[in-house]
Design a protein around this motif. Structure first.
Motif, PDB file in Angstrom:
ATOM      1  N   PHE A  61      31.467   0.019   3.511  1.00  0.00           N
ATOM      2  CA  PHE A  61      31.877   0.823   4.656  1.00  0.00           C
ATOM      3  C   PHE A  61      32.645  -0.003   5.690  1.00  0.00           C
ATOM      4  N   ARG A  66      36.646  -4.215   2.391  1.00  0.00           N
ATOM      5  CA  ARG A  66      37.248  -3.521   1.242  1.00  0.00           C
ATOM      6  C   ARG A  66      38.647  -4.061   0.976  1.00  0.00           C
ATOM      7  N   HIS A  96      33.050   3.616  -2.713  1.00  0.00           N
ATOM      8  CA  HIS A  96      33.857   4.191  -1.637  1.00  0.00           C
ATOM      9  C   HIS A  96      35.148   4.710  -2.259  1.00  0.00           C
ATOM     10  N   ASP A  99      37.560   1.753  -2.775  1.00  0.00           N
ATOM     11  CA  ASP A  99      36.979   0.543  -3.364  1.00  0.00           C
ATOM     12  C   ASP A  99      37.926  -0.041  -4.420  1.00  0.00           C
ATOM     13  N   SER A 184      28.361   8.782  -5.117  1.00  0.00           N
ATOM     14  CA  SER A 184      29.176   7.599  -5.386  1.00  0.00           C
ATOM     15  C   SER A 184      28.576   6.731  -6.493  1.00  0.00           C
TER      16      SER A 184
END
Length: 392
Positions: A61, A66, A96, A99, A184
């Motif tokens: 997050f 990321r 995510h 990702d 997810s």
């Protein structure tokens, strides 16, 4: 493994006392400069790069982390291939929408990539996509839920334990699994997190349909049917005599014009029967643009239901802000008086909530087709509540 190997991160491989291979291990942030995967000397397979979990769950997050993981794939890992066709294998759970898996599969890393996605809950549609020799290994007598889903690995995770997690239960370590985490990490389908414009707690739930004043169908049609384009949505709603708006049924899919017309007719046929409690459908409203225009022209009036063209001259965010007060009304002070009600056990409710919660002012959400029909429904309901017929 060669007897000369004395490091946990660097192994030499021998066959009959000849050096035949070399394995080097490093963390994602570790030093790999000066090393290559594979060799230039021979054709065919000479080595590969294997990446395991390039992004930690706790970093998912953080956009900074990321982006850092994605940059390492492009700038560091990719440059360590001896040849352009040296394979890279990346093993990771989805964390995510942005990702490393998404980074690779959206064309940011050179090469041809194949994604193998293994969800925790599978159905016949998923099983049909598996190679024949894998399909034969799927237990056909496994327990299934009402949606026809079974556990991918029943001996490890039972169907009931997965269904508990899907609802927001605790995993084996005692940690609470959110709907987002389950979607997810368990189902491999990460959703965009929302902008706090619509909250699922604003909606009420009902089990049985109460007496209605009227029913209507709101339609949002997509312009294209490619994977990244929006869906087409048919939403059936009813105005209760209690002054609440009831979402009765929802159909969502990606269809070209002929199939879109068939789906529209089938949806109306499915709900054309009525009683004194449910009332007839008084209209179907369709936005008058793109595939919606041909739908209006093709159907005209179908099964006694008039298809009405709608012009949307205001942007979506402004339209939503106009109805937000009605959606949010009473949820804190009088939760029993929530204005918009959804069916308690309908299969479509989960995806509906996920799209609502993802809707944001920056329009970075993936889709908002269901939100569009929700806005239309609330607008119609509010107009109906405030409308006073002229005196006779």
């Amino acid at each position: 493994v060669s007897n000369s190997t004395d490091s946990k991160k660097e192994w030499k491989i021998t066959v009959e006392d000849y050096d035949v291979g070399h394995v080097y291990v490093a963390s994602m942030g570790g030093q790999v400069t000066g090393r290559r995967a594979g060799t230039l000397a021979d054709d065919g397979f000479t080595g590969c790069i294997i990446i395991d979990d390039p992004l930690k769950p706790e970093d998912a997050f953080s956009k900074i982390k990321r982006d850092a993981a994605n940059r390492k794939l492009l700038n560091t890992v990719n440059s360590r291939k001896a040849k352009s066709d040296t394979p890279i294998i990346m093993i990771m759970q989805r964390l995510h929408t942005e990702d490393p898996t998404n980074f690779v599969m959206t064309g940011n890393l050179p090469g041809e990539w194949t994604q193998i996605s293994i969800p925790a809950l599978i159905d016949d549609k998923y099983i049909a996509t598996l190679p024949d020799h894998i399909q034969k290994l799927v237990p056909r007598d496994a327990e299934r839920d009402v949606q026809g889903r079974q556990s991918y690995w029943p001996k490890k995770e039972s169907l009931q334990s997965l269904l508990q997690l899907e609802k927001g239960g605790k995993d084996k370590e005692g940690a609470t699994v959110s709907r987002y985490t389950f979607s997810s990490q368990y189902m491999q389908q990460p959703k965009k997190l929302g902008g706090d414009l619509i909250k699922s707690e604003w909606f009420g739930f009902y089990k049985d349909i109460p007496e209605l004043q009227w029913r209507a169908v709101l339609v949002d049609t997509a312009q294209k049917t490619k994977e990244h384009n929006d869906y087409s949505v048919f939403l059936l709603v009813g105005m209760g005599i209690d002054g609440k708006l009831y979402l009765l049924d929802l159909l969502r899919g990606k269809w070209e014009a002929p199939e879109l017309n068939r789906q529209a007719k089938a949806f109306l046929d499915k709900h054309k029967e009525y009683t004194w409690l449910t009332k007839p459908i008084r209209y179907m409203k369709v936005e008058d643009k793109a595939s919606g225009t041909q739908l209006i022209q093709t159907l005209g009036t179908y099964s006694g239901v008039a298809v009405i063209p709608v012009q949307r001259n205001t942007d979506k965010l402004s339209r939503f802000m106009d109805v937000q007060v009605h959606l949010e009304a009473n949820y804190k002070d009088k939760p029993e008086d929530r204005f918009v009600m959804v069916p308690k056990d309908a299969q479509w409710v989960g995806e509906f909530f996920e799209e609502c919660e993802a809707f944001n002012a920056a329009f970075t959400h993936d889709h908002d087709d269901q939100v569009d029909t929700l806005i239309d429904a609330i607008e119609d309901a509010v107009i109906a509540i405030n409308y006073s017929p002229p005196a006779a």
